[in-house]
Design a protein around this motif. Structure first.
Motif, PDB file in Angstrom:
ATOM      1  N   ILE A  68       0.809  -1.350   0.036  1.00  0.00           N
ATOM      2  CA  ILE A  68      -0.206   0.096   0.150  1.00  0.00           C
ATOM      3  C   ILE A  68       0.870   1.333  -0.031  1.00  0.00           C
ATOM      4  CG2 ILE A  68      -1.768   1.290   1.201  1.00  0.00           C
ATOM      5  CD1 ILE A  68      -2.754  -1.381   2.453  1.00  0.00           C
ATOM      6  N   VAL A  69       0.738   2.007  -1.035  1.00  0.00           N
ATOM      7  CA  VAL A  69       1.723   3.293  -1.149  1.00  0.00           C
ATOM      8  C   VAL A  69       1.040   4.383  -0.752  1.00  0.00           C
ATOM      9  CG1 VAL A  69       3.174   4.523  -2.935  1.00  0.00           C
ATOM     10  CG2 VAL A  69       2.661   2.198  -3.268  1.00  0.00           C
ATOM     11  N   THR A  70       1.495   5.071   0.082  1.00  0.00           N
ATOM     12  CA  THR A  70       0.827   6.229   0.924  1.00  0.00           C
ATOM     13  C   THR A  70       1.845   7.432   1.202  1.00  0.00           C
ATOM     14  OG1 THR A  70       1.531   5.811   3.298  1.00  0.00           O
ATOM     15  CG2 THR A  70      -0.353   4.473   2.097  1.00  0.00           C
ATOM     16  N   ASP A  71       1.358   8.582   1.633  1.00  0.00           N
ATOM     17  CA  ASP A  71       2.344   9.423   1.943  1.00  0.00           C
ATOM     18  C   ASP A  71       2.081   9.611   3.531  1.00  0.00           C
ATOM     19  OD1 ASP A  71       3.616  12.105   2.368  1.00  0.00           O
ATOM     20  OD2 ASP A  71       2.044  13.350   1.289  1.00  0.00           O
ATOM     21  N   ALA A  72       3.096   8.972   4.289  1.00  0.00           N
ATOM     22  CA  ALA A  72       3.135   9.022   5.685  1.00  0.00           C
ATOM     23  C   ALA A  72       1.797   8.842   6.425  1.00  0.00           C
ATOM     24  CB  ALA A  72       3.537  10.539   5.939  1.00  0.00           C
ATOM     25  N   GLN A  73       1.174   7.978   5.800  1.00  0.00           N
ATOM     26  CA  GLN A  73      -0.073   7.321   6.385  1.00  0.00           C
ATOM     27  C   GLN A  73      -0.074   5.763   6.538  1.00  0.00           C
ATOM     28  OE1 GLN A  73      -2.726   9.278   3.568  1.00  0.00           O
ATOM     29  NE2 GLN A  73      -3.179  10.774   5.166  1.00  0.00           N
ATOM     30  N   ASP A  74      -1.074   5.395   7.227  1.00  0.00           N
ATOM     31  CA  ASP A  74      -1.055   3.944   7.376  1.00  0.00           C
ATOM     32  C   ASP A  74      -2.591   3.554   7.723  1.00  0.00           C
ATOM     33  OD1 ASP A  74      -1.087   1.327   8.193  1.00  0.00           O
ATOM     34  OD2 ASP A  74       0.799   1.303   9.331  1.00  0.00           O
ATOM     35  N   PRO A  75      -3.036   2.934   6.734  1.00  0.00           N
ATOM     36  CA  PRO A  75      -4.489   2.088   6.826  1.00  0.00           C
ATOM     37  C   PRO A  75      -4.876   1.174   7.881  1.00  0.00           C
ATOM     38  CG  PRO A  75      -3.751   1.333   5.011  1.00  0.00           C
ATOM     39  CD  PRO A  75      -2.684   2.114   5.552  1.00  0.00           C
ATOM     40  N   HIS A  76      -3.468   0.778   8.725  1.00  0.00           N
ATOM     41  CA  HIS A  76      -3.509  -0.370   9.595  1.00  0.00           C
ATOM     42  C   HIS A  76      -4.063  -1.488   9.174  1.00  0.00           C
ATOM     43  CE1 HIS A  76      -1.572   2.432  12.324  1.00  0.00           C
ATOM     44  NE2 HIS A  76      -2.572   3.325  11.953  1.00  0.00           N
ATOM     45  N   ILE A  77      -3.692  -2.264   8.081  1.00  0.00           N
ATOM     46  CA  ILE A  77      -4.693  -3.497   7.609  1.00  0.00           C
ATOM     47  C   ILE A  77      -3.531  -4.451   7.804  1.00  0.00           C
ATOM     48  CG2 ILE A  77      -5.494  -4.721   5.707  1.00  0.00           C
ATOM     49  CD1 ILE A  77      -6.486  -2.118   4.458  1.00  0.00           C
ATOM     50  N   GLU A  78      -3.705  -5.613   8.653  1.00  0.00           N
ATOM     51  CA  GLU A  78      -2.761  -6.555   9.010  1.00  0.00           C
ATOM     52  C   GLU A  78      -2.358  -7.278   7.915  1.00  0.00           C
ATOM     53  OE1 GLU A  78      -2.114 -10.348  11.877  1.00  0.00           O
ATOM     54  OE2 GLU A  78      -4.221  -9.081  11.996  1.00  0.00           O
ATOM     55  N   GLY A  79      -1.171  -7.653   7.538  1.00  0.00           N
ATOM     56  CA  GLY A  79      -0.544  -8.255   6.513  1.00  0.00           C
ATOM     57  C   GLY A  79      -0.214  -7.836   5.247  1.00  0.00           C
ATOM     58  N   THR A  80      -0.452  -6.202   5.376  1.00  0.00           N
ATOM     59  CA  THR A  80      -0.031  -5.559   4.126  1.00  0.00           C
ATOM     60  C   THR A  80       1.237  -4.832   4.666  1.00  0.00           C
ATOM     61  OG1 THR A  80      -1.267  -3.635   4.899  1.00  0.00           O
ATOM     62  CG2 THR A  80      -2.334  -5.184   3.689  1.00  0.00           C
ATOM     63  N   THR A  81       1.974  -4.610   3.521  1.00  0.00           N
ATOM     64  CA  THR A  81       3.190  -3.520   3.799  1.00  0.00           C
ATOM     65  C   THR A  81       3.031  -2.119   3.189  1.00  0.00           C
ATOM     66  OG1 THR A  81       4.532  -5.686   3.554  1.00  0.00           O
ATOM     67  CG2 THR A  81       5.706  -3.443   3.071  1.00  0.00           C
ATOM     68  N   VAL A  82       3.140  -1.182   3.948  1.00  0.00           N
ATOM     69  CA  VAL A  82       2.975   0.126   3.862  1.00  0.00           C
ATOM     70  C   VAL A  82       4.451   0.544   2.899  1.00  0.00           C
ATOM     71  CG1 VAL A  82       2.608   2.488   4.770  1.00  0.00           C
ATOM     72  CG2 VAL A  82       1.152   0.439   5.279  1.00  0.00           C
ATOM     73  N   ILE A  83       4.028   1.322   1.898  1.00  0.00           N
ATOM     74  CA  ILE A  83       5.443   2.046   1.295  1.00  0.00           C
ATOM     75  C   ILE A  83       5.124   3.402   1.189  1.00  0.00           C
ATOM     76  CG2 ILE A  83       6.780   1.990  -0.954  1.00  0.00           C
ATOM     77  CD1 ILE A  83       7.097  -0.511   0.448  1.00  0.00           C
ATOM     78  N   ASP A  84       5.964   4.165   1.862  1.00  0.00           N
ATOM     79  CA  ASP A  84       5.681   5.649   2.007  1.00  0.00           C
ATOM     80  C   ASP A  84       6.487   6.243   0.703  1.00  0.00           C
ATOM     81  OD1 ASP A  84       5.278   8.101   3.749  1.00  0.00           O
ATOM     82  OD2 ASP A  84       7.154   8.469   2.745  1.00  0.00           O
ATOM     83  N   HIS A  85       5.880   7.369   0.228  1.00  0.00           N
ATOM     84  CA  HIS A  85       6.416   8.107  -1.101  1.00  0.00           C
ATOM     85  C   HIS A  85       7.970   8.317  -1.067  1.00  0.00           C
ATOM     86  CE1 HIS A  85       2.109   9.880  -1.998  1.00  0.00           C
ATOM     87  NE2 HIS A  85       1.859   8.765  -1.849  1.00  0.00           N
TER      88      HIS A  85
END
Length: 305
Positions: A68-85
């Protein structure tokens, strides 16, 4: 060849005060306002991403990781990987913050350890039914592109008759960036398979100037091309893509006038259970009753099928 593929989803929560403050600092340019590039609907978050991820997990077991590609955010979905811009804009941090999805899409191939074959989702793309790997990637490695051919000349003509730079313009721009002058692929609003190596070679080795011109636009800008379209055209031009008709593969919802619009759309969604995906566009513009009806229907679909 890897026996799994990754999913990449772009997401933003425009209601986050920090994000909203950052956006407000850069909105004000007359061109940005005229092009409607900073309209609230572009940054709305009404839980679409949770349905998107649920649909991937339920209907696409061949997908391995979900980025999940975001700008300094996190949807808090277990099992996903957050990628910051900042990760995909490494070395290009001077262009941040970025509020154009077209800009961000240009660089998603730079996600560390991203699989060679991956599927790009908007956060409002939701799989409609169980699907197979070969509906996106054939056993020989070719992409499956669901699209219709449309005239570049016709799009160019229409662009002179209106002031807004639209979706078809971005598709045609991707084709012309590759030297294609007759037809582009109308790929619609659905998950798009991509090949990382093709994108890396094109942007990093062959045309870094095109990458830079597209990824550096802070807001959607006239002349930007659609990166998913470009990736699919690259695959087609290199013989690594098969194009099949788009008809029946996607369902589309965008709030419109008329009290029965949502009712009719949900009846259509029920009828076309063989469609691969649903795009729920600009849900924030629907009235509360329609929004609730649509989200409830999606939840029942994801729970029951």
């Amino acid at each position: 060849m890897e026996n799994f593929v990754d999913a990449v989803i772009l997401w933003v929560d425009g209601s986050d005060p920090v994000y909203a403050g950052s956006l407000a600092r850069y909105v004000g340019d007359e061109q940005t306002r005229r092009e409607d590039c900073a309209a609230p609907t572009r940054f709305s978050n009404l839980g679409e991403i949770y349905r998107c991820v649920r649909s991937i997990r339920r209907f696409a077991p061949f997908i391995g990781r979900i980025f999940i590609v975001t700008d300094a955010q996190d949807p808090h979905i277990e099992g996903t990987t957050v990628i910051d811009h900042r990760v995909i804009y490494r070395g290009l941090e001077q262009y941040l913050p970025i509020f154009s999805s077209r800009s961000i899409e240009t660089l998603i191939w730079r996600i560390p350890d991203l699989s060679e074959r991956f599927i790009y989702f908007n956060d409002d793309f939701i799989l409609r039914r169980p699907c197979r790997m070969d509906e996106f990637f054939l056993p020989d490695g070719r992409l499956v592109c669901r699209a219709d051919y449309r005239s570049i000349a016709a799009v160019r003509l229409l662009s002179h008759l209106r002031t807004r730079y639209g979706y078809n313009d971005t598709l045609a721009a991707a084709a012309t960036a590759l030297g294609i002058r007759d037809r582009f692929l109308y790929i619609g609003h659905q998950p798009h398979p991509q090949l990382r190596s093709l994108l890396c070679s094109f942007y990093e080795e062959q045309h870094p100037e095109l990458m830079l011109s597209n990824c550096s636009c802070r807001f959607r800008s006239r002349g930007q091309f659609n990166p998913a379209e470009l990736g699919l055209l690259l695959a087609r031009e290199s013989g690594r893509c098969v194009v099949v008709p788009r008809r029946g593969s996607e369902l589309y919802y965008k709030p419109r006038g008329g009290r029965n619009y949502t009712k009719h759309k949900l009846a259509e969604f029920e009828k076309h259970s063989s469609a691969l995906s649903i795009c729920v566009n600009s849900l924030d513009r629907a009235c509360e009753e329609d929004r609730t009806a649509l989200l409830d229907w999606l939840d029942r679909m994801l729970d029951n099928e």
